[in-house]
Motif scaffolding. Structure first.
Motif, short mmCIF file in Angstrom:
data_model
loop_
_atom_site.label_atom_id
_atom_site.label_comp_id
_atom_site.label_asym_id
_atom_site.label_seq_id
_atom_site.Cartn_x
_atom_site.Cartn_y
_atom_site.Cartn_z
N SER A 167 -40.69 4.34 63.17
CA SER A 167 -39.45 4.59 62.81
C SER A 167 -38.37 4.58 63.90
CB SER A 167 -39.89 6.28 62.70
OG SER A 167 -38.59 6.70 61.70
N PRO A 168 -37.21 4.64 63.59
CA PRO A 168 -36.05 4.22 64.73
C PRO A 168 -36.25 5.61 65.55
CG PRO A 168 -35.01 4.60 62.67
CD PRO A 168 -36.67 4.40 62.34
N CYS A 203 -34.33 6.80 69.09
CA CYS A 203 -33.35 6.74 70.45
C CYS A 203 -34.16 6.93 71.64
CB CYS A 203 -32.31 7.64 70.26
SG CYS A 203 -31.05 7.34 69.08
N SER A 215 -35.30 9.82 54.58
CA SER A 215 -35.23 11.03 55.41
C SER A 215 -34.35 12.38 54.94
CB SER A 215 -34.56 10.59 57.01
OG SER A 215 -34.95 11.44 58.00
N TYR A 262 -43.52 16.36 55.50
CA TYR A 262 -42.43 17.29 54.74
C TYR A 262 -41.60 16.71 54.15
CZ TYR A 262 -40.15 16.21 58.97
OH TYR A 262 -39.18 15.78 60.31
N ILE A 285 -43.67 5.29 57.33
CA ILE A 285 -42.78 5.41 58.45
C ILE A 285 -43.09 6.35 59.52
CG2 ILE A 285 -40.41 5.18 59.36
CD1 ILE A 285 -39.46 4.22 56.36
C1 LIG Z 1 -37.00 10.74 70.04
C2 LIG Z 1 -36.70 10.49 68.69
C3 LIG Z 1 -35.63 9.73 68.61
C4 LIG Z 1 -35.09 9.55 67.01
N1 LIG Z 1 -33.89 8.49 67.09
C5 LIG Z 1 -33.83 8.25 65.79
C6 LIG Z 1 -32.90 7.34 65.52
O1 LIG Z 1 -32.51 6.46 66.52
N2 LIG Z 1 -32.46 6.83 64.03
C7 LIG Z 1 -33.03 7.52 63.19
O2 LIG Z 1 -32.59 7.41 61.97
N3 LIG Z 1 -34.06 8.60 63.15
C8 LIG Z 1 -34.29 8.95 64.61
N4 LIG Z 1 -35.26 9.70 64.93
C9 LIG Z 1 -36.02 10.41 63.66
C10 LIG Z 1 -37.06 9.75 63.44
O3 LIG Z 1 -37.10 8.36 63.00
C11 LIG Z 1 -38.09 10.48 62.34
O4 LIG Z 1 -37.32 10.44 61.02
C12 LIG Z 1 -38.47 11.62 62.52
O5 LIG Z 1 -38.88 11.97 63.86
C13 LIG Z 1 -39.64 12.24 61.76
O6 LIG Z 1 -40.80 11.37 61.73
P1 LIG Z 1 -42.05 11.93 62.53
O7 LIG Z 1 -42.36 13.16 62.06
O8 LIG Z 1 -43.01 10.67 62.17
O9 LIG Z 1 -41.63 11.66 64.05
C14 LIG Z 1 -35.38 10.21 66.32
C15 LIG Z 1 -36.82 11.09 66.42
C16 LIG Z 1 -37.20 11.24 67.73
C17 LIG Z 1 -38.50 11.94 67.78
#
Ligand SMILES: Cc1cc2nc3c(=O)[nH]c(=O)nc-3n(C[C@H](O)[C@H](O)[C@H](O)COP(=O)(O)O)c2cc1C
Length: 360
Positions: A23-24, A26, A268, A285, A326
């Motif tokens: 997943s993207p 930052c 998302s 979720y 993702i």
């Molecule tokens: C450190 C961090 C940076 C993130 N940056 C982005 C981003 O640049 N672009 C984006 O669409 N979502 C961003 N997200 C959201 C994640 O891509 C993801 O949708 C979210 O963390 C939920 O997925 P997970 O439960 O697998 O972490 C970020 C999340 C985290 C934790």
């Protein structure tokens, strides 16, 4: 045959080795927008770790579109040149290099999360921000000056996404993702919570979705026919008591994005307003939103949010709820998530030859 986490997946001319996408995320570690060794090692490790697609973090299409002054950018050729070796390395590991093209809208000019995510003033390297309407993100403290975009600003943003996509192509990326989620600029146009315009870009569903559709079409116009375009949306604002963006509108939007040239909707949620209430931020979720869009539209979707275990990711694909799993934070904990998943699921996936003595 039922697809599984380790089934190949083809979109246009691109074949992806498995259904795991990084997943993207930052990293807030790019001085003046420039990718550094951090990005090479961070993204490169996840490619070594076996993910089918490695997506960059939100990469700003213009300097005003950065969330923080340290965000990654692709608004000129030097920035694209810094990304090129990263895309090449990801590809060399058998993974597909993807880039998320982004504009932060009114949520721009903030400090990094570990510095409090507070507005950064122009004196400290911040900037005035643009949005569909002039209400700022409701920060505690002084928000950046937020202006409603003029018709010329709208044209400039569409052009900035298209030029950024051209540079991303030169840099060697194979998938371009338009970031239309999480309360950033395109989502701010989609949602009636943030869009109070009365021109062709505000009001009706058709008008509020126009910018996202036009940006998607502009990216598709410069992206080769044999390479996929993704769009990340927030399926809901999680503000059910207000006139807001919701799953029904997302289901209506998805086929329009496909018409504009998108091949997969990355599903998302949330981010447009701090009053949002996430109903249950537990495992998987947001998967029901991806599943609903896939069921109602037949479009390819990626599910994201709380996917942390190989079995959960595998079931998601086997049960036809999504086409991609993702994985965000679990990839921060374990760059080798995909290789570990293959081991646990008894699937074929090769560890790099350099590491074989650790696994044979
Ligand atoms: C450190 C961090 C940076 C993130 N940056 C982005 C981003 O640049 N672009 C984006 O669409 N979502 C961003 N997200 C959201 C994640 O891509 C993801 O949708 C979210 O963390 C939920 O997925 P997970 O439960 O697998 O972490 C970020 C999340 C985290 C934790």
């Amino acid at each position: 045959m039922t697809d599984s986490l380790f089934s190949r997946f083809s979109l246009r001319g691109t074949t992806i080795a498995n259904r795991v996408m990084v997943s993207p995320m930052c990293q807030y570690s790019a001085p003046d927008g420039v990718a550094t060794d951090w990005h090479l090692v961070h993204l490169g490790s996840r490619a070594v770790g076996g993910a089918g697609i490695v997506m960059t973090e939100a990469t700003a299409v213009e300097p005003r579109g950065r969330i923080s002054p340290q965000d990654l950018g692709i608004w000129n050729h030097e920035l694209a040149d810094a990304l090129a070796p990263i895309a090449a390395f990801i590809r060399s590991q058998g993974s597909v290099p993807a880039i998320q093209l982004a504009h932060a809208g009114r949520k721009a000019s903030k400090s990094r999360p570990w510095e409090g995510s507070r507005p950064v003033s122009p004196d400290d390297g911040g900037w005035d921000v643009i949005a569909p309407s002039d209400d700022p993100w409701p920060y505690e403290g002084e928000p950046p000056r937020t202006s409603a975009m003029t018709a010329d600003d709208v044209d400039d943003v569409i052009d900035a996404f298209a030029r950024a996509a051209e540079r991303a192509l030169e840099a060697g990326f194979e998938i371009a993702e338009v970031h239309a989620a999480h309360g950033y600029l395109l989502h701010e146009f989609l949602s009636p919570v943030t869009n109070r315009r009365d021109d062709a870009y505000g009001g009706s569903f058709e008008n509020r979705t126009r910018l996202t559709r036009e940006v998607t079409a502009a990216v598709r116009a410069v992206w080769p026919d044999d390479r996929p375009v993704f769009v990340r949306i927030s399926a809901t604002d999680w503000l059910p008591d207000r006139d807001s963006w919701d799953l029904d509108q997302s289901i209506r939007l998805a086929p329009l994005l496909a018409e504009a040239g998108a091949d997969l909707i990355d599903v998302s949620a949330g981010g447009v307003h701090p009053d949002q209430r996430v109903p249950d931020p537990g495992p998987g979720y947001q998967i029901p939103y991806a599943e609903a869009i896939r069921e109602e539209t037949d479009l390819a979707v990626g599910a994201v949010g709380g996917i942390t275990t190989p079995r959960q990711a595998d079931q998601l694909i086997r049960n036809g709820r999504a086409d991609l799993a993702i994985v965000g934070r679990e990839h921060l904990r374990d760059p080798y998530f995909a290789l570990h998943a293959a081991g646990e699921l008894g699937a074929d996936a090769e560890w790099p030859v350099q590491y074989r003595r650790a696994v044979d």
